[in-house]
Scaffold this motif. Structure first.
Motif, PDB file in Angstrom:
ATOM      1  N   LYS A  29       1.088  -0.997   0.080  1.00 16.23           N
ATOM      2  CA  LYS A  29       0.160   0.249   0.013  1.00 16.23           C
ATOM      3  C   LYS A  29       1.079   0.996   0.169  1.00 16.23           C
ATOM      4  N   SER A  30       2.170   1.166  -0.263  1.00 15.16           N
ATOM      5  CA  SER A  30       3.048   2.328  -0.313  1.00 15.16           C
ATOM      6  C   SER A  30       4.753   1.991  -1.461  1.00 15.16           C
ATOM      7  N   TRP A  73      10.752  10.480  -2.964  1.00 19.36           N
ATOM      8  CA  TRP A  73       9.318  10.864  -3.499  1.00 19.36           C
ATOM      9  C   TRP A  73       8.797  12.332  -3.179  1.00 19.36           C
ATOM     10  N   ASN A  76       4.705  13.503  -6.046  1.00 21.50           N
ATOM     11  CA  ASN A  76       3.821  12.906  -6.411  1.00 21.50           C
ATOM     12  C   ASN A  76       4.170  11.712  -7.318  1.00 21.50           C
ATOM     13  N   GLU A 105       6.006   2.233 -11.413  1.00 21.98           N
ATOM     14  CA  GLU A 105       6.069   1.097 -11.292  1.00 21.98           C
ATOM     15  C   GLU A 105       6.232  -0.450 -12.339  1.00 21.98           C
ATOM     16  N   ASN A 123       4.918  -1.010  -7.006  1.00 21.87           N
ATOM     17  CA  ASN A 123       4.184   0.009  -7.710  1.00 21.87           C
ATOM     18  C   ASN A 123       4.654   1.375  -7.280  1.00 21.87           C
ATOM     19  N   ASP A 124       4.136   2.605  -7.222  1.00 23.56           N
ATOM     20  CA  ASP A 124       4.827   3.726  -7.210  1.00 23.56           C
ATOM     21  C   ASP A 124       3.885   4.932  -6.359  1.00 23.56           C
ATOM     22  N   LEU A 125       3.179   4.155  -5.220  1.00 23.53           N
ATOM     23  CA  LEU A 125       2.464   4.233  -4.626  1.00 23.53           C
ATOM     24  C   LEU A 125       2.946   5.744  -3.668  1.00 23.53           C
ATOM     25  N   LYS A 126       2.500   6.567  -2.493  1.00 20.95           N
ATOM     26  CA  LYS A 126       3.398   7.463  -1.655  1.00 20.95           C
ATOM     27  C   LYS A 126       3.946   6.561  -0.732  1.00 20.95           C
ATOM     28  N   CYS A 128       3.724   5.344   3.269  1.00 16.49           N
ATOM     29  CA  CYS A 128       2.815   6.092   4.765  1.00 16.49           C
ATOM     30  C   CYS A 128       4.058   5.205   5.513  1.00 16.49           C
TER      31      CYS A 128
END
Length: 346
Positions: A29-30, A73, A76, A105, A123-126, A128
């Motif tokens: 999720k990050s 990061w 975004n 990603e 993945n390239d989610l931010k 956390c």
């Protein structure tokens, strides 16, 4: 890089834990990297890879640099930069050292060699905050601000840039949990990776494509027991200070004063600032070998503070034929918070 399992080591004090039982991609999720050998890394806002023990991901291969690469990061997006001697490959292409490259990603990253094990951007989610299991077979727990319910009697609450353990059981006191602290959840041990906006450290780093890009300022206390070094370019600045490196900064102060004095006497640029290593060692009250060690440590500290591209700290602090000098035409020395005009500005 012969084998990622041999190259990467997780530093217990500050590195992201490497887990070897890969969860489904949907479980991430990050931002995260997953190696072809099954290890994965939860990325911080500003994540360092290198041989230096303070790096978030510690590299132990002989071909790895102290700070080999950074992933961060910003706006975004994830970016990667090569800071090494032996290179970084992105999708089998060697990237330009010192320049940011977009990381998306499914991108493939290899350090030191494009053969052997590599990393895939899961993945390239931010980034956390995350609790990372110390056991290899348990998934991470991703934290949502301001409150995340962990179990029936335990919640994590975020306030004033920190996490607090809040128990429903009144017999247990609430307490602060900081980045790197471990807590027990359902008889399992988890380590907190708290993501402050660390990439601002990168933004504030000065960049040097030539020595003329940098300006140095030494602030010296009246008794010369406290010295601070400010390094800046046209946009950014960094500071080097601390009790443990005062001896290194005093060495730099001696070199700065010699450079300034030579300049005031009209010496040409190529002859300014040179001082015999033995003479410098006597002024410092130490042996020449110890002077070399201090010089090496100071170079290393400056390398960690400045984004060098095309030049190196060895060109800034030169050692040649038994003589050493500070090789810059932009140096200011202040003492007791006042500019010492007799020292001048080179």
């Amino acid at each position: 890089m012969s084998n990622t399992n041999k190259v990467f080591r997780s530093s217990y004090s500050n590195a992201s834990l490497l887990q070897t039982s890969s969860p489904p991609i949907a479980a991430f999720k990050s931002g995260a990297l997953l190696s072809t050998s099954g290890q994965f890394i939860h990325l911080r806002h500003y994540h360092t890879f290198g041989r230096a023990t303070e790096c978030h991901t510690h590299l132990i291969g002989a071909s790895m640099s102290r700070i080999h690469a950074i992933v961060y990061w910003q706006d975004n997006n994830w970016y990667i930069e090569d800071k090494s001697k032996n290179g970084v490959w992105l999708n089998n292409n060697k990237i330009i050292k010192g320049q940011p490259h977009l990381l998306r990603e499914s991108d493939k990253v290899a350090l030191s060699s494009k053969v052997g094990d590599s990393f895939i951007m899961v993945n390239d989610l931010k980034p956390c905050d995350v609790l990372i299991s110390m056991a290899l077979n348990k998934p991470a727990i991703y934290l949502e601000r301001p409150i995340t319910s962990i179990e029936k009697t335990l919640n994590l609450f975020y306030e004033n840039e920190g996490w607090y353990l809040i128990y429903d059981d009144e017999r247990k006191e609430s307490k602060v949990i900081q980045d790197g602290n471990c807590i027990h959840i359902n008889d399992s041990l988890y380590r907190l990776q708290s993501n402050q906006v660390e990439y601002q450290t990168l933004e504030n780093k000065p960049t040097a494509r030539s020595l003329d890009d940098l300006e140095l300022k030494l602030n010296v206390s009246a008794n010369e027991e406290d010295i601070q070094l400010y390094i800046k370019d046209s946009k950014s600045s960094s500071i080097i200070k601390g009790h443990r490196i005062q001896s290194q900064l005093y060495l730099l102060l001696c070199l700065a004063r010699k450079s300034i004095a030579d300049k005031e006497q009209g010496y040409s640029e190529c002859h300014c600032g040179w001082i015999n290593l033995d003479t410098l060692s006597k002024a410092l009250g130490i042996e020449p070998d110890n002077t070399r060690i201090r010089l090496h440590r100071l170079r290393t500290k400056i390398r960690d503070t400045v984004n060098f591209s095309g030049v190196d700290a060895c060109q800034l602090l030169q050692l040649q034929d038994g003589e050493v000098r500070l090789n810059t035409s932009k140096i200011v020395v202040t003492k007791g918070n006042l500019l010492r005009t007799e020292l001048g500005v080179v």
